[in-house]
Design an enzyme around this catalytic site. Sequence first.
Site, mmCIF file in Angstrom:
data_model
loop_
_atom_site.group_PDB
_atom_site.id
_atom_site.type_symbol
_atom_site.label_atom_id
_atom_site.label_comp_id
_atom_site.label_asym_id
_atom_site.label_seq_id
_atom_site.Cartn_x
_atom_site.Cartn_y
_atom_site.Cartn_z
ATOM 1 N N GLU A 166 19.381 14.934 -6.987
ATOM 2 C CA GLU A 166 19.440 15.798 -5.821
ATOM 3 C C GLU A 166 20.859 15.836 -5.268
ATOM 4 O O GLU A 166 21.565 14.827 -5.275
ATOM 5 C CB GLU A 166 18.464 15.287 -4.746
ATOM 6 C CG GLU A 166 17.044 15.127 -5.271
ATOM 7 C CD GLU A 166 16.106 14.434 -4.293
ATOM 8 O OE1 GLU A 166 16.349 14.536 -3.062
ATOM 9 O OE2 GLU A 166 15.147 13.780 -4.737
ATOM 10 N N GLU A 206 14.591 21.320 3.570
ATOM 11 C CA GLU A 206 13.587 20.310 3.868
ATOM 12 C C GLU A 206 13.890 19.716 5.242
ATOM 13 O O GLU A 206 15.051 19.506 5.594
ATOM 14 C CB GLU A 206 13.603 19.197 2.817
ATOM 15 C CG GLU A 206 12.644 18.042 3.111
ATOM 16 C CD GLU A 206 12.774 16.906 2.108
ATOM 17 O OE1 GLU A 206 12.040 15.909 2.261
ATOM 18 O OE2 GLU A 206 13.607 17.008 1.190
#
Length: 326
Positions: free
Chosen positions: A132, A242
């Site tokens: 990520e 997110e």
Amino acid sequence: MRPSYHPGGLYDDSNIAAHPITQIWHQKGKCPENTIPIRRTKEEDVLRASSIKRYGKKRPMSTPKLASIYEPDAGATNTHHQHAIASAYGEKYYGTRATVNLWQPTVERGNGFSLAQLWIGGGLGNDINTIEAGWQVYPALYHDSNTRLFIFWTRDAYQRTGCYNLNCQGFIQTNNRIAIGGSVSHVSRYGGPQSELSFLIWKDPKHGMWWLQVGIDVLGYWPSSIFSNLADSASDIHWGGEVASHNARQTSIQMGSGHFPQEGFSKASYIRNIQVIDSSNDLKLPNRLDLFAKRPNCYNVQGGASSSDWGTYIYYGGPGKSPNCP
């Protein structure tokens, strides 16, 4: 170490070379050759974590699976996650590239984070592997509300392995100019100038490392040896936003710009020039994007038709708690 070669088929994006990433610490100097900048870990940073072992890690989930990106609220902790993302499945992937819009969303101190990132994933259940990279505002981790460059990895669905940035072994940094975990100098303004960063993650076909490039800077690599399901290739890639909150009720943490996708350019947050890397080490447009937002009245995502200058793109984000999102 340097990559054996870059993926082919890169978009000619003049913004990458014309606007290299700058960070606040650059005002104080630079690191000499053969060294790397490392953000100082202070005692109070560690004390803010639930334990020394958990410092710099994500909270584990009781039912980890690849679908945890979609249903992360099933965790054993009191942390609640929401996403507004685009996803690609169905092939073997060897990386991705995307240009991510930079913002500074409002996050209550001590109550979670807001981020925009790329996820490269593989595996199921407790064997989920991820790589990520993106930007985040995370007061509990950094003790401020700055927008910061971050990376993360795990090979067991966030249970015991992996961490943010350079807080544990894993990522090997080779760049002396960019501090991972460092604050960026410029973010976008609502209705005004826009700031963005280009992220490229790809698997070196010769040596097997997963390399990370941000703008024009190659930052370093994740060795394939630290992974199981990402040792060869990835099975899915995700792009988007997110938020995580420790409140059981709906949070007012902003995602992206804090505005919904339909407001468009300079008002909503975007990710553009979304590409994937195939087995020939070439960048190409994804065959299809699946869009997902668990609570679209709180945070949403909207896809756009491919264009000559933006390629495949999405708008995403939202304000969180509101009269339409109780």
